[in-house]
Design an enzyme around this catalytic site. Structure first.
Site, PDB file in Angstrom:
ATOM      1  N   ASP A   1     -14.059 -44.290   5.831  1.00 56.02           N
ATOM      2  CA  ASP A   1     -13.860 -45.525   5.224  1.00 56.02           C
ATOM      3  C   ASP A   1     -14.086 -45.365   3.653  1.00 56.02           C
ATOM      4  O   ASP A   1     -14.450 -44.668   3.081  1.00 56.02           O
ATOM      5  CB  ASP A   1     -14.589 -46.684   5.802  1.00 56.02           C
ATOM      6  CG  ASP A   1     -15.952 -46.377   5.799  1.00 56.02           C
ATOM      7  OD1 ASP A   1     -16.389 -45.892   4.968  1.00 56.02           O
ATOM      8  OD2 ASP A   1     -16.475 -47.017   6.845  1.00 56.02           O
TER       9      ASP A   1
ATOM     10  N   HIS B   1      -7.492 -42.303   4.496  1.00 54.94           N
ATOM     11  CA  HIS B   1      -8.375 -43.439   5.221  1.00 54.94           C
ATOM     12  C   HIS B   1      -8.476 -43.223   6.661  1.00 54.94           C
ATOM     13  O   HIS B   1      -9.144 -43.939   7.346  1.00 54.94           O
ATOM     14  CB  HIS B   1      -7.396 -44.528   5.007  1.00 54.94           C
ATOM     15  CG  HIS B   1      -8.586 -45.794   4.261  1.00 54.94           C
ATOM     16  ND1 HIS B   1      -9.748 -45.869   4.862  1.00 54.94           N
ATOM     17  CD2 HIS B   1      -8.308 -46.505   3.171  1.00 54.94           C
ATOM     18  CE1 HIS B   1     -10.200 -47.079   4.193  1.00 54.94           C
ATOM     19  NE2 HIS B   1      -9.441 -47.298   3.145  1.00 54.94           N
TER      20      HIS B   1
END
Length: 409
Positions: free
Chosen positions: A384, A380
């Site tokens: 995104d 992450h």
């Protein structure tokens, strides 16, 4: 007059500092040629043969099979300068590179000769090797904490067979010999390296997973049509690899790594595609170099070569490192989905479940279609959910409509 030279365990590269002796390929008294493999060792990356840069008569060897040696430790000593019948001995290449051989191979390899009569390798002698010639038997015993010297072999001349080890493992030992905390398996070699990498991935990478079901009917039909046209057969994994490289062209953020010291995301230009392969030695991830430049036929050939090499335990360190993205076809185990651990230091892994017939709404009607679950586990820090979802959706679109790939061909 002969000169005795000592050959030490060479620098293994890739940060490797030790290796375990799996199998000696020579005995004391054997005549060896320059660059002839003399021992098979297991590193944290693979099992490789080590060639000796000297030619002559082996006068000593150091370490029993199963012994771990650090880089720089003596392996064998060789008396050079004494010609042997059938060829010359002496000299040396001075160049040893584990897993790749030496820079110049000898014009021809001679069969190993005996200087004097001695027992075959599987005969047990005082302070000599255990009567086992199979590395698989040694590994089975080692992984289960079994001392081979305590077994009586049922093979010729007392040779210990796999059945002898399996019988010993299934025979209850006296209660006093059973440890209270259960059976222990050392985490070393390839299995230890995998454990270290997975643990580091879990510690350092904030991963997330998204998944989608896709109708793979048209992809399966396309593969059938390709293979019916003649020429080399195209593997399904190769088509999925080609889809991966196409999706990474559109979403290059996922072909990257994170440099935390510099606090930078490093986007990589080449796609070196790893794929998970299960072997007797455990899970390994061979790497297809520059996969983005290869078509379906070339990907099929390279995946097949690497898979065969992996199962034989002959992958070199270079074939196991440097990946930028991993494809994990866990569907071969008969499961639909998974949330795999990212192959550190990569940023993402695509998982593919089994392809099975399921009810599916196709063109407004209920039909039986070939359905597969796809999952993407991603770092992450590099992107995104929108980027990850876009990548996975593009992969699913290519699976459902292979013609979408024509845009990138």
């Amino acid at each position: 007059m002969a000169q005795v030279l000592e050959f030490k365990l060479p620098d293994l590269g890739e940060g490797l500092t030790e290796a375990e002796i799996v199998r000696w390929l020579i005995q004391v008294g054997d005549v060896v040629a320059v660059d002839q493999p003399v021992v098979e060792v297991e590193t944290a990356k693979a099992v490789v043969e080590v060639p000796c840069p000297y030619g002559g008569v082996v006068t000593a060897r150091f370490g029993e099979e199963g012994t771990e040696l650090p880089v720089g430790a003596p392996l064998i000593t060789v008396a050079v300068g004494t010609p042997a019948s059938g060829g010359e001995a002496g000299g040396g290449s001075g160049n040893v590179l584990v897993g790749y051989g030496t820079s110049e191979a000898p014009a021809r390899r001679r069969r190993v000769q005996r200087v004097q009569s001695e027992p075959a390798v599987h005969v047990k002698v005082a302070d000599g090797p255990v009567p086992v010639i199979s590395p698989l038997v040694r590994r089975l015993a080692r992984e289960n904490g079994l001392d081979l010297r305590e077994l009586k072999g049922s093979g010729p001349e007392g040779l210990i067979l796999r059945a002898d080890v399996e019988n010993a493992l299934h025979t209850p030992a006296p209660e006093t010999a059973v440890p209270a905390d259960g059976r222990r398996t050392p985490l070393k070699g390839v299995r230890g390296a995998v454990a270290d990498k997975l643990s580091r991935s879990r510690r350092e990478i904030p991963d997330a997973t998204c998944w989608v079901d896709a109708d793979a009917t048209e992809l399966m039909r396309a593969r059938t049509a390709m293979n019916a046209a003649g020429g080399p057969k195209i593997a399904l994994l190769a088509l999925l690899a080609r889809i991966c490289t196409a999706a990474l062209t559109r979403y290059p953020e996922l072909n990257s790594t994170v440099d935390m010291e510099a606090r930078e995301v490093v986007r990589l230009d080449q796609v070196h595609l790893g794929f998970a392969a299960q072997t007797e030695r455990g899970l390994v991830v061979p790497v297809v170099r520059d996969a983005h430049t290869l078509g379906a036929e070339a990907l099929t050939a390279e995946i097949a070569r690497l898979t065969e090499t992996a199962r034989a335990g002959r992958l070199t360190p270079g074939e196991l490192t440097g990946g930028t993205f991993t494809l994990n076809n866990y569907g071969v185990f008969g499961v639909d989905g998974s949330t795999p651990i990212i192959n550190y230091p990569e940023a993402a892994m695509l998982g593919v479940g089994r392809i099975v017939p399921k009810p599916w709404v196709h063109e407004g009607e209920l039909a039986v279609r070939q359905v597969v679950q796809l999952s993407l586990t991603f770092d992450h820090r590099v992107c995104d959910g929108g980027t990850a979802g876009g990548f996975l959706r593009h992969v699913a679109d290519c699976v459902e409509q292979p013609a979408v790939l024509l845009r990138t061909l």
